[in-house]
Design a protein around this motif. Structure first.
Motif, PDB file in Angstrom:
ATOM      1  N   ARG A 499       0.840  -1.199   0.000  1.00 12.63           N
ATOM      2  CA  ARG A 499       0.000   0.000   0.000  1.00 12.63           C
ATOM      3  C   ARG A 499       0.876   1.251   0.000  1.00 12.63           C
ATOM      4  N   GLU A 500       0.452   2.231  -0.785  1.00 13.98           N
ATOM      5  CA  GLU A 500       1.148   3.504  -0.851  1.00 13.98           C
ATOM      6  C   GLU A 500       0.151   4.567  -1.281  1.00 13.98           C
ATOM      7  N   ILE A 537      -5.212   8.064  -2.517  1.00 14.77           N
ATOM      8  CA  ILE A 537      -5.758   6.943  -1.763  1.00 14.77           C
ATOM      9  C   ILE A 537      -4.622   6.036  -1.350  1.00 14.77           C
ATOM     10  N   GLN A 538      -4.819   5.315  -0.251  1.00 11.99           N
ATOM     11  CA  GLN A 538      -3.842   4.319   0.184  1.00 11.99           C
ATOM     12  C   GLN A 538      -4.222   2.993  -0.468  1.00 11.99           C
ATOM     13  N   ALA A 539      -3.429   2.552  -1.453  1.00  8.15           N
ATOM     14  CA  ALA A 539      -3.800   1.368  -2.208  1.00  8.15           C
ATOM     15  C   ALA A 539      -2.565   0.736  -2.827  1.00  8.15           C
ATOM     16  N   ASP A 540      -2.750  -0.487  -3.341  1.00  9.60           N
ATOM     17  CA  ASP A 540      -1.737  -1.183  -4.132  1.00  9.60           C
ATOM     18  C   ASP A 540      -1.954  -0.772  -5.588  1.00  9.60           C
ATOM     19  N   ARG A 541      -1.004  -0.025  -6.144  1.00 14.80           N
ATOM     20  CA  ARG A 541      -1.178   0.540  -7.479  1.00 14.80           C
ATOM     21  C   ARG A 541      -1.414  -0.553  -8.527  1.00 14.80           C
ATOM     22  N   THR A 542      -0.661  -1.651  -8.417  1.00 14.41           N
ATOM     23  CA  THR A 542      -0.785  -2.717  -9.420  1.00 14.41           C
ATOM     24  C   THR A 542      -2.172  -3.333  -9.400  1.00 14.41           C
ATOM     25  N   LEU A 543      -2.722  -3.602  -8.175  1.00 16.42           N
ATOM     26  CA  LEU A 543      -4.051  -4.201  -8.079  1.00 16.42           C
ATOM     27  C   LEU A 543      -5.125  -3.255  -8.601  1.00 16.42           C
TER      28      LEU A 543
END
Length: 657
Positions: A499-500, A537-543
């Motif tokens: 997450r980033e 947003i705090q998320a996994d960019r690839t997903l």
């Protein structure tokens, strides 16, 4: 406890005659005392009635004396007023003030001339004076009888009753007029009924119909014991009622008799209850032993670990399931205080005394150390341990071993990651033709530029500036091919979720760039409408890219049968300030989702594509929920379908429970 388990009580023995002797003695004593009390009450009643008559006659004489005395004073006032009613002398003013402010009960004094007209009102007032209904009749009667007469009671402005005394006045052997005094009946009673009389009796002035006009209220009891009526002749038809009220002396004998009867019944009941109590104690003790054995067997058969501790955190009880769970025996655990032998060195806070005793603690996860060194994951829940008196003496806790569940959750997360990687590989297979076409273009350009340079060198034509331009173009095409390969590799490779802070608009553009050539091949136009000032947003960019690419590809697939001019895929983003979230919308212009498959669209292994796996939308929804968001679809106004991906703005990474 079932009825068959309850012991049968033995029938008590018949009580002997001497058990009744105390009861008979007390009954005889109650009868004798009651007889004496009845005689005493009868004598007291006769004495009180005699006293009531004597005091009533005295009160009548006292009231008549005061009225006659007031009549004499009023006659003197009339004699002083007769010569000059408009001019009051000092002596007259003093006499009037004494009458009105003293104990006479008068509230108003009037001077009437010989014809009965009002000349002077004392005290002087601008308000009209209330007169009795038979005022004129009383004046005529006083003149005819040549003595004071009284009117019937009438109501004053304040609601109280009053009477008028009309006194004819003669001056120098000549009739001069009338002096009229208005008596306030409540004030008359207040001034002339002694306090001791009001305490002992209830005194009431009535009219000739028996209606109460004014009176005192006894402070003893509301009901009347005896009553005596006297008619006050020639005083406006007034009468006086004097009634006595019961005194406390009547209550005491009744209390004595009731007390004796109560003691008699109490002794009889206590003797019978004592026998039954002993039998009940024996029955209860036997039932308690069976109940304790039953509860102990039920507790030891449970799979949930149970323990109890006092306010100091000392363990007072454990069950077999708890002992099996951590490998320690009950003898070793009972009496232990913090740190507990089953707690990890850095988790001594488990099982320490809690605060907030009035509420039940919510369940929380913890880690316990087994005696053999294994670490087990448990779910601990505690509740106040309250005794029969309502006082809390500690805490009762239940412990559930969730080690297998935690391992199953970890395995499920691992399988989810592998499934996501597999889905990306499937997506890579679908993009194989697009990848070949994209890489073929820069490779063809590189080959053309290289052949041109070789031909120029073989022919001896060398232009340094021209060669530099050609080499720069070759370098650009090589970098383009590298970016294509790197972008596809980043999308397909399997990596841990990270997450980033992700800016959603560049992510959307990057996802569209992956499918740009595929969209051109399918004659699909992609229209972007990205919002401004959208927070990260705090998320996994690839997903997130995987979800967007999957939704874009599904939108293009839905428009296969749509005319080329109408193949428009709309992508938008916006910040929902009220919900503090970011929403992405992807709308196609296809035929829409049929109603019979709408409820199954997100189910596993459900697909409408011949070559599909049926996991794309399922994985997309799982990714959205993993990021504390949601994914859903709605029919579009254009006839197609709109898919919405909504994610919380600035949401920190929350590890799975």
């Amino acid at each position: 406890m079932t009825p068959s388990m309850a012991p049968t009580a033995r029938t008590p023995q018949t009580i002997s005659w001497y058990w009744w002797l105390p009861l008979v003695t007390i009954v005889l004593l109650v009868c004798i005392v009651g007889g004496f009390i009845w005689l005493g009450l009868k004598t007291e009643h006769e004495e009180r009635h005699t006293a009531l008559v004597g005091d009533s006659l005295w009160m009548e004489q006292n009231l008549r004396f005061h009225l006659e005395n007031t009549e004499s004073v009023l006659s003197q006032v009339g004699t002083l007023l007769a010569p000059n009613p408009a001019d009051l002398s000092d002596a007259l003013e003093e006499k009037v003030r004494t009458l009105l402010q003293g104990s006479s009960g008068l509230v108003t004094i009037l001077w009437l001339d010989a014809e009965g007209n009002t000349v002077t009102t004392l005290p002087a007032s601008s308000a009209p004076v209330m007169l009795a209904g038979d005022h004129d009749v009383a004046i005529q009667r006083a003149r005819a009888l040549n003595r004071p007469t009284y009117t019937r009671p009438f109501v004053q402005a304040d609601g109280s009753y009053a009477i008028e005394a009309v006194i004819p006045v003669f001056g120098s052997q000549k009739f001069s007029g009338y002096v009229v005094g208005s008596y306030s009946l409540p004030r008359l009673i207040e001034k002339h009924v002694p306090w001791w009389f009001a305490e002992r009796y209830r005194f009431v002035l009535t009219d000739n119909n028996g209606q109460e006009l004014a009176g005192t209220t006894s402070s003893t009891m509301p009901e009347r014991e005896a009553e005596f009526h006297i008619s006050l002749d020639q005083i406006g038809g007034l009468g006086m009622n004097v009634s006595s009220t019961p005194t406390a002396t009547r209550i005491i004998p009744g209390v004595i008799i009731i007390t004796l009867l109560g003691f008699t019944l109490l002794i009889a009941w206590s003797m019978w209850a004592l026998r039954n109590h002993v039998l009940r104690l024996q029955t209860t003790e036997s039932a308690l032993r069976r109940e304790h054995a039953f509860r102990l067997a039920m507790e030891n058969s449970a799979l949930v670990g149970l323990y109890a501790r006092d306010d100091a955190g000392r363990i007072t009880h454990v069950n077999l399931a708890f002992c099996r769970m951590i490998g320690w025996s009950s003898d070793e655990l009972v009496g232990c205080t913090s740190p507990m032998p089953y707690c990890l060195p850095d988790e001594h806070h488990t099982n320490t005394p809690a605060t907030g005793m009035a509420e039940v603690q919510s369940a929380h996860e913890a880690r316990f150390l087994h005696r053999d060194g294994r670490i087990i994951n448990v779910l601990v829940s505690e509740a106040p341990l309250v005794d029969a008196d309502g006082h809390q003496g500690g805490w009762m806790g239940s412990v559930l071993d969730i080690t297998e569940r935690k391992e199953a959750e970890a395995l499920a997360r691992l399988q989810q990651e592998r499934l996501e990687a597999t889905a990306r590989l499937v997506g890579m297979g679908e993009m194989a033709s697009t990848l070949a076409h994209e890489i073929n273009q820069p490779l063809s350009a590189i080959a053309s530029y290289s052949a041109g340079c070789l031909n120029a060198l073989r022919n001896g034509r060398y232009n340094e500036k021209q060669f530099l331009e050609v080499l720069e173009k070759v370098n650009q095409q090589a970098q383009r091919a590298g970016r294509i390969v790197h972008r596809i590799y980043d999308f397909v490779k399997r990596s841990e979720s990270r997450r980033e802070a992700v800016d959603i608009n560049p992510t959307i553009r990057e996802s569209i760039g992956v499918l740009e050539n595929d969209a051109q091949r399918r004659k699909v136009r992609i229209e972007c409408s990205l919002g401004k000032n959208i927070p990260t947003i705090q998320a996994d960019r690839t997903l997130i890219e995987q979800v967007i690419i999957n939704l874009l590809r599904n939108g293009m697939d839905a428009m296969q049968n749509t005319p080329e001019a109408a193949r428009l895929l709309q992508v938008s983003s916006q910040w929902l300030t009220e919900e503090d979230s970011v929403r992405i919308a992807i709308t196609d212009h296809g035929s829409g989702v049929p109603s019979h498959i709408a409820d199954r669209l997100f189910d596993s292994f459900f697909t409408t594509k011949p070559e599909g796996m049926g996991m794309g939308l399922k994985i997309c929804r799982s990714v959205a929920e993993q990021h504390n968001g949601r994914l859903w679809f709605e029919p579009a106004a254009t006839g197609g379908t709109s898919f919405f991906l909504q994610l919380p703005a600035g949401e920190e990474d929350k590890p799975a429970a």
